[in-house]
Scaffold this motif. Sequence first.
Motif, short mmCIF file in Angstrom:
data_model
loop_
_atom_site.label_atom_id
_atom_site.label_comp_id
_atom_site.label_asym_id
_atom_site.label_seq_id
_atom_site.Cartn_x
_atom_site.Cartn_y
_atom_site.Cartn_z
N LEU A 4 96.17 -2.33 18.49
CA LEU A 4 95.67 -1.41 17.37
C LEU A 4 96.43 -1.78 16.25
CD1 LEU A 4 95.15 1.94 19.65
CD2 LEU A 4 93.26 0.71 18.73
N GLN A 5 95.48 -1.84 14.99
CA GLN A 5 96.21 -1.79 13.92
C GLN A 5 95.91 -0.91 12.85
OE1 GLN A 5 95.73 -5.89 12.11
NE2 GLN A 5 97.92 -5.63 11.15
N CYS A 6 96.67 -0.48 11.99
CA CYS A 6 96.14 0.49 10.89
C CYS A 6 95.34 -0.14 10.09
CB CYS A 6 97.44 1.11 10.24
SG CYS A 6 97.10 2.52 9.03
N THR A 7 94.18 0.54 9.61
CA THR A 7 93.38 0.08 8.52
C THR A 7 93.88 -0.15 7.22
OG1 THR A 7 92.26 1.79 8.40
CG2 THR A 7 91.31 0.13 9.98
N GLU A 8 94.96 0.82 7.13
CA GLU A 8 95.46 0.86 5.49
C GLU A 8 96.84 0.26 5.55
OE1 GLU A 8 95.34 2.22 1.87
OE2 GLU A 8 93.54 2.28 3.40
N CYS A 9 97.70 0.61 6.12
CA CYS A 9 99.19 0.03 6.29
C CYS A 9 99.59 -1.28 7.09
CB CYS A 9 100.34 1.03 6.35
SG CYS A 9 100.47 1.43 7.84
N GLY A 10 98.80 -1.33 8.10
CA GLY A 10 98.83 -2.56 8.86
C GLY A 10 99.69 -2.58 9.94
N GLN A 19 94.83 6.13 21.30
CA GLN A 19 95.23 6.79 19.90
C GLN A 19 94.08 6.26 18.86
OE1 GLN A 19 99.15 5.69 18.47
NE2 GLN A 19 99.11 4.21 19.95
N TYR A 20 93.97 6.99 17.77
CA TYR A 20 92.99 6.68 16.50
C TYR A 20 93.43 6.90 15.24
CZ TYR A 20 92.63 11.75 15.68
OH TYR A 20 93.03 13.08 15.50
N SER A 21 94.67 7.43 14.90
CA SER A 21 95.22 7.49 13.87
C SER A 21 96.51 6.93 13.72
CB SER A 21 94.98 8.97 13.23
OG SER A 21 96.00 9.81 13.80
N CYS A 22 96.94 6.29 12.71
CA CYS A 22 98.17 5.91 12.12
C CYS A 22 99.40 6.73 12.23
CB CYS A 22 98.10 4.94 11.05
SG CYS A 22 99.86 4.19 10.67
N LYS A 23 100.47 6.33 13.19
CA LYS A 23 101.66 7.16 12.99
C LYS A 23 102.15 7.17 11.81
CE LYS A 23 102.03 7.15 18.10
NZ LYS A 23 102.96 6.72 19.41
#
Length: 467
Positions: A4-10, A19-23
Amino acid sequence: MFFLQCTECGAKFETYPPQYSCKRCGNPLEYKCDDKTLKTGKFVGNFTFWRYRDLMPKVKNLVSMREGGTPLVKARRLAKSAGLDHLYFKDETRNPTNSFRDRCAALMVSNAVDFGYRSVVCATNGNLGASLAAYCAKSGLTCHIVVPKNVDMGKLAQMLIYDAVIEEYGEIVDDSLKRADELAKEMGWYQGSVEFNPLSIEALKTIAYEVYEQIGVPDWFIISMGSGGTLYAVWKGFRELEIRGEVNSLPRMVGVQAEGCPPIVNAYLHGIQEPALKTRPSTHALAILVKNPWYGKLALKAIKESKGTATTVSDEEIFSAEQEIAKLEGIFAEPASAATYAALKKLINKRVIDKKDKVVCLITGSGLKATDVLQALTKKRKTAVVGLELSTKEKILRILREGDAYGYELWKKLGKVMTRAAIYQHLNELSKNGLILSYEKDGRKYFRITKRGMRALRAFDDLKLLL
Protein backbone atom coordinates in the motif's frame (compact mmCIF):
# COMPACT_ATOMS: atom_id res chain seq x y z
CA MET A 1 4.69 -8.21 -4.53
CA PHE A 2 1.95 -5.75 -3.65
CA PHE A 3 2.04 -3.04 -0.98
CA LEU A 4 0.00 0.00 0.00
CA GLN A 5 1.24 3.47 -0.88
CA CYS A 6 -0.05 6.96 -0.13
CA THR A 7 -1.29 8.69 -3.25
CA GLU A 8 -0.05 12.04 -1.90
CA CYS A 9 3.19 11.69 0.11
CA GLY A 10 4.33 8.29 -1.19
CA ALA A 11 4.61 6.60 2.20
CA LYS A 12 4.48 2.79 2.02
CA PHE A 13 2.55 0.36 4.24
CA GLU A 14 1.94 -3.38 4.60
CA THR A 15 -1.27 -4.82 3.15
CA TYR A 16 -2.24 -6.29 6.55
CA PRO A 17 -4.04 -5.13 8.58
CA PRO A 18 -6.38 -3.52 6.01
CA GLN A 19 -6.21 0.28 5.91
CA TYR A 20 -7.28 3.02 3.55
CA SER A 21 -5.72 6.32 4.67
CA CYS A 22 -2.11 7.40 5.14
CA LYS A 23 -0.97 7.48 8.78
CA ARG A 24 1.24 10.46 7.96
CA CYS A 25 -0.97 12.79 5.89
CA GLY A 26 -4.45 11.20 5.89
CA ASN A 27 -4.76 10.90 2.11
CA PRO A 28 -6.02 7.78 0.26
CA LEU A 29 -3.84 4.71 -0.04
CA GLU A 30 -3.66 2.53 -3.13
CA TYR A 31 -2.18 -0.85 -3.97
CA LYS A 32 1.09 -0.84 -5.88
CA CYS A 33 3.43 -3.53 -7.07
CA ASP A 34 6.96 -3.61 -8.43
CA ASP A 35 7.42 -3.35 -12.20
CA LYS A 36 8.55 -6.98 -12.43
CA THR A 37 5.23 -8.23 -11.01
CA LEU A 38 3.31 -5.91 -13.31
CA LYS A 39 5.27 -6.82 -16.43
CA THR A 40 5.43 -10.59 -15.89
CA GLY A 41 1.82 -11.07 -14.73
CA LYS A 42 -0.26 -12.93 -17.30
CA PHE A 43 -3.86 -12.92 -18.47
CA VAL A 44 -4.88 -16.50 -17.66
CA GLY A 45 -8.07 -18.47 -18.27
CA ASN A 46 -11.52 -17.58 -19.55
CA PHE A 47 -12.70 -14.03 -20.20
CA THR A 48 -13.87 -13.26 -16.66
CA PHE A 49 -12.79 -10.97 -13.82
CA TRP A 50 -10.31 -13.51 -12.44
CA ARG A 51 -8.45 -13.72 -15.76
CA TYR A 52 -6.42 -10.78 -14.41
CA ARG A 53 -5.67 -12.14 -10.93
CA ASP A 54 -1.89 -11.95 -11.55
CA LEU A 55 -2.22 -8.17 -11.73
CA MET A 56 -4.23 -7.85 -8.52
CA PRO A 57 -3.28 -8.40 -4.86
CA LYS A 58 -3.00 -12.12 -4.11
CA VAL A 59 -6.17 -14.02 -3.14
CA LYS A 60 -6.20 -17.57 -1.75
CA ASN A 61 -9.91 -18.21 -1.13
CA LEU A 62 -11.49 -17.06 -4.37
CA VAL A 63 -15.18 -16.10 -4.07
CA SER A 64 -16.77 -15.85 -7.50
CA MET A 65 -20.18 -15.71 -9.18
CA ARG A 66 -18.74 -15.41 -12.72
CA GLU A 67 -18.41 -11.64 -12.58
CA GLY A 68 -16.59 -9.62 -15.23
CA GLY A 69 -16.08 -10.51 -18.87
CA THR A 70 -18.98 -8.19 -19.69
CA PRO A 71 -19.83 -7.36 -23.32
CA LEU A 72 -18.67 -4.26 -25.11
CA VAL A 73 -21.71 -3.43 -27.20
CA LYS A 74 -21.27 -1.54 -30.46
CA ALA A 75 -24.11 1.01 -30.37
CA ARG A 76 -24.73 1.41 -34.10
CA ARG A 77 -28.15 3.10 -33.92
CA LEU A 78 -27.16 5.56 -31.21
CA ALA A 79 -23.88 6.26 -32.98
CA LYS A 80 -25.80 7.20 -36.10
CA SER A 81 -28.17 9.37 -34.07
CA ALA A 82 -25.27 11.15 -32.34
CA GLY A 83 -23.22 11.51 -35.52
CA LEU A 84 -20.39 9.13 -34.54
CA ASP A 85 -18.66 6.33 -36.42
CA HIS A 86 -17.67 4.26 -33.39
CA LEU A 87 -19.65 4.22 -30.12
CA TYR A 88 -19.48 1.41 -27.58
CA PHE A 89 -21.19 0.66 -24.27
CA LYS A 90 -19.30 -1.40 -21.70
CA ASP A 91 -22.37 -3.15 -20.31
CA GLU A 92 -21.77 -3.92 -16.64
CA THR A 93 -25.45 -4.75 -16.11
CA ARG A 94 -24.51 -8.30 -17.20
CA ASN A 95 -22.75 -8.96 -13.89
CA PRO A 96 -24.38 -11.33 -11.33
CA THR A 97 -26.25 -8.60 -9.39
CA ASN A 98 -26.48 -6.34 -12.46
CA SER A 99 -23.75 -3.82 -11.65
CA PHE A 100 -20.02 -3.13 -11.87
CA ARG A 101 -19.74 -3.36 -8.07
CA ASP A 102 -19.71 -7.15 -8.37
CA ARG A 103 -16.06 -6.82 -9.34
CA CYS A 104 -15.34 -5.02 -6.05
CA ALA A 105 -17.42 -7.48 -4.03
CA ALA A 106 -15.64 -10.51 -5.51
CA LEU A 107 -12.18 -9.20 -4.61
CA MET A 108 -13.07 -7.72 -1.22
CA VAL A 109 -15.09 -10.70 0.05
CA SER A 110 -12.28 -13.02 -1.08
CA ASN A 111 -9.86 -10.84 0.87
CA ALA A 112 -12.13 -10.86 3.94
CA VAL A 113 -12.28 -14.66 3.86
CA ASP A 114 -8.48 -14.87 3.52
CA PHE A 115 -8.05 -12.69 6.62
CA GLY A 116 -10.58 -14.71 8.63
CA TYR A 117 -13.30 -12.08 9.01
CA ARG A 118 -16.85 -13.22 9.72
CA SER A 119 -18.61 -9.87 9.13
CA VAL A 120 -18.36 -7.18 6.46
CA VAL A 121 -19.69 -3.62 6.72
CA CYS A 122 -20.15 -0.97 4.04
CA ALA A 123 -21.86 2.33 3.34
CA THR A 124 -23.58 2.52 -0.01
CA ASN A 125 -25.97 4.37 -2.31
CA GLY A 126 -27.18 0.97 -3.48
CA ASN A 127 -25.15 -1.06 -5.99
CA LEU A 128 -22.29 -1.92 -3.65
CA GLY A 129 -24.71 -3.02 -0.92
CA ALA A 130 -26.49 -5.37 -3.30
CA SER A 131 -23.18 -6.82 -4.52
CA LEU A 132 -21.59 -7.30 -1.11
CA ALA A 133 -24.80 -8.80 0.30
CA ALA A 134 -24.85 -11.40 -2.49
CA TYR A 135 -21.18 -12.33 -2.22
CA CYS A 136 -21.33 -12.45 1.58
CA ALA A 137 -24.34 -14.75 1.30
CA LYS A 138 -22.39 -17.05 -1.02
CA SER A 139 -19.37 -17.19 1.30
CA GLY A 140 -21.30 -17.41 4.61
CA LEU A 141 -20.28 -13.99 5.96
CA THR A 142 -22.64 -11.57 7.69
CA CYS A 143 -23.15 -8.35 5.71
CA HIS A 144 -23.91 -5.09 7.53
CA ILE A 145 -25.00 -2.25 5.24
CA VAL A 146 -25.42 1.43 6.12
CA VAL A 147 -27.63 3.32 3.68
CA PRO A 148 -28.67 6.98 3.53
CA LYS A 149 -32.28 8.13 3.68
CA ASN A 150 -32.58 8.21 -0.10
CA VAL A 151 -31.68 4.93 -1.77
CA ASP A 152 -33.11 3.18 -4.81
CA MET A 153 -35.71 0.68 -3.61
CA GLY A 154 -34.72 -1.88 -6.24
CA LYS A 155 -31.22 -2.01 -4.79
CA LEU A 156 -32.59 -2.13 -1.24
CA ALA A 157 -34.74 -5.10 -2.23
CA GLN A 158 -31.63 -6.95 -3.39
CA MET A 159 -29.91 -6.30 -0.05
CA LEU A 160 -32.93 -7.60 1.84
CA ILE A 161 -33.36 -10.78 -0.18
CA TYR A 162 -29.65 -11.58 0.34
CA ASP A 163 -30.31 -11.29 4.11
CA ALA A 164 -28.11 -8.27 4.81
CA VAL A 165 -28.43 -6.35 8.10
CA ILE A 166 -29.45 -2.84 7.06
CA GLU A 167 -29.14 0.40 9.02
CA GLU A 168 -30.36 3.78 7.77
CA TYR A 169 -28.07 6.64 8.71
CA GLY A 170 -27.89 10.20 7.37
CA GLU A 171 -29.30 12.09 4.42
CA ILE A 172 -26.61 11.19 1.87
CA VAL A 173 -23.93 8.50 1.54
CA ASP A 174 -21.28 10.84 2.98
CA ASP A 175 -23.08 10.56 6.33
CA SER A 176 -23.42 6.79 6.00
CA LEU A 177 -19.68 6.45 5.35
CA LYS A 178 -18.87 8.01 8.72
CA ARG A 179 -21.12 5.47 10.43
CA ALA A 180 -19.62 2.53 8.50
CA ASP A 181 -16.12 3.68 9.45
CA GLU A 182 -17.14 3.80 13.13
CA LEU A 183 -18.70 0.34 13.01
CA ALA A 184 -15.68 -1.26 11.33
CA LYS A 185 -13.38 0.10 14.04
CA GLU A 186 -15.69 -0.56 17.01
CA MET A 187 -16.83 -4.04 15.99
CA GLY A 188 -13.72 -5.29 14.22
CA TRP A 189 -15.65 -5.88 11.00
CA TYR A 190 -14.07 -5.97 7.55
CA GLN A 191 -14.44 -2.59 5.82
CA GLY A 192 -16.16 -3.06 2.47
CA SER A 193 -16.98 0.55 1.56
CA VAL A 194 -15.32 1.32 -1.77
CA GLU A 195 -14.08 4.66 -0.44
CA PHE A 196 -12.41 2.91 2.51
CA ASN A 197 -10.98 -0.13 0.75
CA PRO A 198 -8.25 0.32 -1.90
CA LEU A 199 -9.07 -3.10 -3.34
CA SER A 200 -12.05 -1.43 -5.03
CA ILE A 201 -9.66 0.40 -7.34
CA GLU A 202 -7.81 -2.84 -8.12
CA ALA A 203 -11.09 -4.55 -8.95
CA LEU A 204 -12.38 -1.80 -11.23
CA LYS A 205 -9.15 -1.39 -13.20
CA THR A 206 -10.00 -4.74 -14.83
CA ILE A 207 -12.62 -2.86 -16.87
CA ALA A 208 -9.72 -1.21 -18.73
CA TYR A 209 -8.04 -4.59 -19.29
CA GLU A 210 -11.24 -6.04 -20.76
CA VAL A 211 -11.91 -3.09 -23.07
CA TYR A 212 -8.32 -3.31 -24.31
CA GLU A 213 -8.79 -7.00 -25.15
CA GLN A 214 -12.13 -6.26 -26.83
CA ILE A 215 -11.31 -3.27 -29.07
CA GLY A 216 -7.90 -1.94 -28.13
CA VAL A 217 -7.57 1.59 -26.75
CA PRO A 218 -10.51 3.95 -27.36
CA ASP A 219 -9.95 7.65 -28.03
CA TRP A 220 -12.38 8.62 -25.26
CA PHE A 221 -13.65 6.82 -22.18
CA ILE A 222 -16.70 8.43 -20.52
CA ILE A 223 -17.49 7.60 -16.88
CA SER A 224 -19.95 9.00 -14.34
CA MET A 225 -18.39 10.11 -11.07
CA GLY A 226 -19.58 9.85 -7.47
CA SER A 227 -16.51 9.33 -5.31
CA GLY A 228 -14.31 9.50 -8.44
CA GLY A 229 -12.85 6.04 -7.84
CA THR A 230 -14.17 4.35 -10.98
CA LEU A 231 -12.67 6.89 -13.37
CA TYR A 232 -9.33 6.74 -11.60
CA ALA A 233 -9.39 2.93 -11.58
CA VAL A 234 -10.00 2.68 -15.34
CA TRP A 235 -7.24 5.21 -15.98
CA LYS A 236 -4.90 3.21 -13.72
CA GLY A 237 -5.72 0.07 -15.70
CA PHE A 238 -4.71 1.67 -18.99
CA ARG A 239 -1.56 3.14 -17.44
CA GLU A 240 -0.57 -0.33 -16.26
CA LEU A 241 -1.13 -1.71 -19.76
CA GLU A 242 1.24 0.98 -21.00
CA ILE A 243 3.91 -0.02 -18.45
CA ARG A 244 3.49 -3.65 -19.53
CA GLY A 245 4.18 -2.59 -23.12
CA GLU A 246 0.75 -3.73 -24.28
CA VAL A 247 -0.35 -0.30 -25.56
CA ASN A 248 1.37 2.79 -26.94
CA SER A 249 -1.57 5.20 -26.58
CA LEU A 250 -4.03 6.08 -23.80
CA PRO A 251 -7.68 7.19 -23.81
CA ARG A 252 -8.83 10.64 -22.86
CA MET A 253 -10.93 10.33 -19.72
CA VAL A 254 -14.23 12.19 -19.39
CA GLY A 255 -15.75 12.61 -15.94
CA VAL A 256 -19.49 13.27 -15.71
CA GLN A 257 -21.56 14.49 -12.77
CA ALA A 258 -25.12 15.68 -12.26
CA GLU A 259 -25.70 19.44 -12.27
CA GLY A 260 -27.06 19.23 -8.75
CA CYS A 261 -23.97 17.45 -7.37
CA PRO A 262 -20.77 18.34 -9.29
CA PRO A 263 -17.88 18.70 -6.77
CA ILE A 264 -15.24 17.13 -9.05
CA VAL A 265 -16.41 18.94 -12.19
CA ASN A 266 -16.45 22.26 -10.31
CA ALA A 267 -12.90 21.65 -9.13
CA TYR A 268 -11.81 20.85 -12.70
CA LEU A 269 -13.47 23.94 -14.18
CA HIS A 270 -12.22 26.32 -11.48
CA GLY A 271 -8.75 24.88 -10.93
CA ILE A 272 -9.48 23.81 -7.34
CA GLN A 273 -7.25 21.08 -5.88
CA GLU A 274 -9.69 19.69 -3.31
CA PRO A 275 -13.12 18.75 -4.72
CA ALA A 276 -15.96 19.50 -2.31
CA LEU A 277 -19.48 20.87 -2.51
CA LYS A 278 -20.59 23.71 -0.26
CA THR A 279 -24.23 23.69 -1.35
CA ARG A 280 -26.80 20.97 -0.65
CA PRO A 281 -26.40 18.21 -3.29
CA SER A 282 -29.42 17.08 -5.29
CA THR A 283 -29.98 14.63 -8.15
CA HIS A 284 -32.23 11.69 -9.01
CA ALA A 285 -29.10 9.82 -10.12
CA LEU A 286 -28.56 8.57 -6.57
CA ALA A 287 -25.54 6.41 -7.46
CA ILE A 288 -23.48 9.59 -8.02
CA LEU A 289 -24.95 11.67 -5.19
CA VAL A 290 -21.69 12.24 -3.28
CA LYS A 291 -20.84 15.59 -1.67
CA ASN A 292 -17.21 14.98 -0.62
CA PRO A 293 -15.60 12.53 -3.07
CA TRP A 294 -12.83 10.48 -1.41
CA TYR A 295 -11.09 9.83 -4.72
CA GLY A 296 -11.87 13.27 -6.16
CA LYS A 297 -8.25 14.44 -6.34
CA LEU A 298 -7.21 11.23 -8.08
CA ALA A 299 -10.06 11.56 -10.59
CA LEU A 300 -8.93 15.12 -11.34
CA LYS A 301 -5.38 13.87 -11.79
CA ALA A 302 -6.53 11.20 -14.25
CA ILE A 303 -8.61 13.68 -16.28
CA LYS A 304 -5.71 16.13 -16.53
CA GLU A 305 -3.02 13.52 -17.24
CA SER A 306 -5.14 12.01 -20.01
CA LYS A 307 -5.90 15.44 -21.49
CA GLY A 308 -9.57 14.66 -21.03
CA THR A 309 -12.37 16.81 -19.69
CA ALA A 310 -15.23 16.97 -17.19
CA THR A 311 -18.82 18.10 -17.62
CA THR A 312 -22.22 18.16 -15.95
CA VAL A 313 -25.64 17.07 -17.20
CA SER A 314 -29.11 17.86 -15.89
CA ASP A 315 -31.49 15.25 -14.50
CA GLU A 316 -33.73 15.93 -17.51
CA GLU A 317 -30.85 15.18 -19.89
CA ILE A 318 -30.06 12.02 -17.94
CA PHE A 319 -33.63 10.73 -18.14
CA SER A 320 -33.83 11.51 -21.85
CA ALA A 321 -30.54 9.69 -22.47
CA GLU A 322 -31.76 6.70 -20.47
CA GLN A 323 -34.79 6.40 -22.72
CA GLU A 324 -32.70 6.75 -25.89
CA ILE A 325 -30.26 4.02 -24.82
CA ALA A 326 -33.14 1.66 -24.07
CA LYS A 327 -35.15 2.48 -27.19
CA LEU A 328 -32.29 2.34 -29.69
CA GLU A 329 -29.90 -0.21 -28.16
CA GLY A 330 -32.01 -2.36 -25.83
CA ILE A 331 -29.93 -1.55 -22.74
CA PHE A 332 -31.85 -0.39 -19.66
CA ALA A 333 -29.25 1.70 -17.83
CA GLU A 334 -29.60 3.27 -14.40
CA PRO A 335 -29.62 7.12 -14.36
CA ALA A 336 -25.96 7.44 -13.31
CA SER A 337 -24.96 5.28 -16.29
CA ALA A 338 -27.15 7.15 -18.76
CA ALA A 339 -25.37 10.36 -17.76
CA THR A 340 -22.39 9.19 -19.84
CA TYR A 341 -24.38 9.27 -23.08
CA ALA A 342 -26.00 12.59 -22.12
CA ALA A 343 -22.50 14.01 -21.67
CA LEU A 344 -21.34 12.53 -24.97
CA LYS A 345 -24.05 14.40 -26.86
CA LYS A 346 -22.98 17.64 -25.21
CA LEU A 347 -19.33 17.11 -26.11
CA ILE A 348 -20.22 16.30 -29.71
CA ASN A 349 -22.28 19.48 -29.97
CA LYS A 350 -19.34 21.45 -28.57
CA ARG A 351 -17.06 19.71 -31.11
CA VAL A 352 -14.82 18.36 -28.36
CA ILE A 353 -15.31 14.83 -29.69
CA ASP A 354 -14.83 14.21 -33.41
CA LYS A 355 -17.07 12.09 -35.63
CA LYS A 356 -14.27 9.58 -36.28
CA ASP A 357 -13.25 9.14 -32.63
CA LYS A 358 -13.73 5.77 -30.93
CA VAL A 359 -15.80 6.34 -27.76
CA VAL A 360 -16.64 4.02 -24.86
CA CYS A 361 -19.38 4.86 -22.32
CA LEU A 362 -19.43 2.86 -19.09
CA ILE A 363 -22.86 1.48 -18.16
CA THR A 364 -22.42 0.73 -14.46
CA GLY A 365 -25.81 -0.66 -13.45
CA SER A 366 -29.31 -1.67 -14.48
CA GLY A 367 -32.26 0.70 -14.64
CA LEU A 368 -34.40 -2.01 -13.04
CA LYS A 369 -32.76 -1.03 -9.75
CA ALA A 370 -33.81 2.63 -9.97
CA THR A 371 -37.45 2.80 -8.92
CA ASP A 372 -37.74 6.56 -9.56
CA VAL A 373 -37.34 5.82 -13.25
CA LEU A 374 -39.79 2.91 -13.18
CA GLN A 375 -42.39 5.07 -11.41
CA ALA A 376 -41.92 7.86 -13.94
CA LEU A 377 -42.29 5.44 -16.85
CA THR A 378 -45.40 3.88 -15.29
CA LYS A 379 -46.92 7.30 -14.77
CA LYS A 380 -46.10 8.24 -18.34
CA ARG A 381 -47.72 5.03 -19.62
CA LYS A 382 -50.89 5.64 -17.62
CA THR A 383 -51.04 9.23 -18.87
CA ALA A 384 -50.55 8.04 -22.44
CA VAL A 385 -53.38 5.50 -22.10
CA VAL A 386 -55.74 8.09 -20.62
CA GLY A 387 -54.75 10.48 -23.39
CA LEU A 388 -55.47 7.83 -26.03
CA GLU A 389 -58.92 7.14 -24.56
CA LEU A 390 -59.78 10.85 -24.47
CA SER A 391 -58.48 11.26 -28.01
CA THR A 392 -60.72 8.45 -29.33
CA LYS A 393 -63.83 9.78 -27.59
CA GLU A 394 -63.09 13.28 -28.83
CA LYS A 395 -62.75 12.00 -32.42
CA ILE A 396 -66.10 10.19 -32.15
CA LEU A 397 -67.79 13.36 -30.90
CA ARG A 398 -66.29 15.42 -33.73
CA ILE A 399 -67.50 12.90 -36.34
CA LEU A 400 -71.00 12.94 -34.85
CA ARG A 401 -71.00 16.73 -34.79
CA GLU A 402 -70.87 16.56 -38.59
CA GLY A 403 -73.82 14.21 -38.68
CA ASP A 404 -75.38 11.06 -37.21
CA ALA A 405 -73.59 7.77 -37.89
CA TYR A 406 -73.84 4.07 -37.07
CA GLY A 407 -71.09 1.93 -35.47
CA TYR A 408 -69.52 0.39 -38.56
CA GLU A 409 -69.47 3.79 -40.28
CA LEU A 410 -67.70 5.34 -37.25
CA TRP A 411 -65.14 2.53 -37.26
CA LYS A 412 -64.27 3.23 -40.92
CA LYS A 413 -64.05 7.00 -40.36
CA LEU A 414 -61.69 6.43 -37.42
CA GLY A 415 -59.36 4.60 -39.80
CA LYS A 416 -59.96 1.05 -38.55
CA VAL A 417 -57.13 1.53 -36.01
CA MET A 418 -58.94 -0.42 -33.28
CA THR A 419 -61.44 -3.25 -33.07
CA ARG A 420 -65.16 -2.59 -33.57
CA ALA A 421 -65.72 -3.94 -30.06
CA ALA A 422 -63.49 -1.16 -28.72
CA ILE A 423 -65.47 1.44 -30.69
CA TYR A 424 -68.74 0.19 -29.19
CA GLN A 425 -67.21 0.33 -25.72
CA HIS A 426 -66.40 4.01 -26.25
CA LEU A 427 -69.92 4.61 -27.60
CA ASN A 428 -71.48 2.97 -24.55
CA GLU A 429 -69.37 5.12 -22.20
CA LEU A 430 -70.25 8.31 -24.11
CA SER A 431 -73.91 7.32 -23.97
CA LYS A 432 -73.82 6.66 -20.22
CA ASN A 433 -72.33 10.12 -19.66
CA GLY A 434 -75.07 11.75 -21.73
CA LEU A 435 -72.71 12.97 -24.45
CA ILE A 436 -74.47 11.01 -27.22
CA LEU A 437 -77.80 9.24 -27.72
CA SER A 438 -78.84 6.36 -29.97
CA TYR A 439 -81.88 5.50 -32.10
CA GLU A 440 -82.95 2.81 -34.57
CA LYS A 441 -83.28 3.51 -38.30
CA ASP A 442 -83.57 1.07 -41.20
CA GLY A 443 -82.49 -1.77 -38.93
CA ARG A 444 -79.33 0.01 -37.82
CA LYS A 445 -78.41 1.70 -34.54
CA TYR A 446 -77.44 5.33 -35.15
CA PHE A 447 -75.68 7.70 -32.77
CA ARG A 448 -76.18 11.46 -32.35
CA ILE A 449 -74.25 14.02 -30.32
CA THR A 450 -76.22 15.77 -27.53
CA LYS A 451 -76.02 19.36 -26.31
CA ARG A 452 -73.87 18.10 -23.47
CA GLY A 453 -71.59 16.45 -26.00
CA MET A 454 -71.28 19.76 -27.88
CA ARG A 455 -70.29 21.49 -24.61
CA ALA A 456 -67.67 18.77 -24.02
CA LEU A 457 -66.16 19.44 -27.46
CA ARG A 458 -65.97 23.17 -26.74
CA ALA A 459 -64.22 22.29 -23.46
CA PHE A 460 -61.69 20.20 -25.41
CA ASP A 461 -61.02 23.19 -27.68
CA ASP A 462 -60.56 25.55 -24.71
CA LEU A 463 -58.19 23.09 -23.03
CA LYS A 464 -56.00 22.86 -26.14
CA LEU A 465 -55.51 26.62 -26.03
CA LEU A 466 -53.79 26.18 -22.69
CA LEU A 467 -51.38 23.43 -23.85
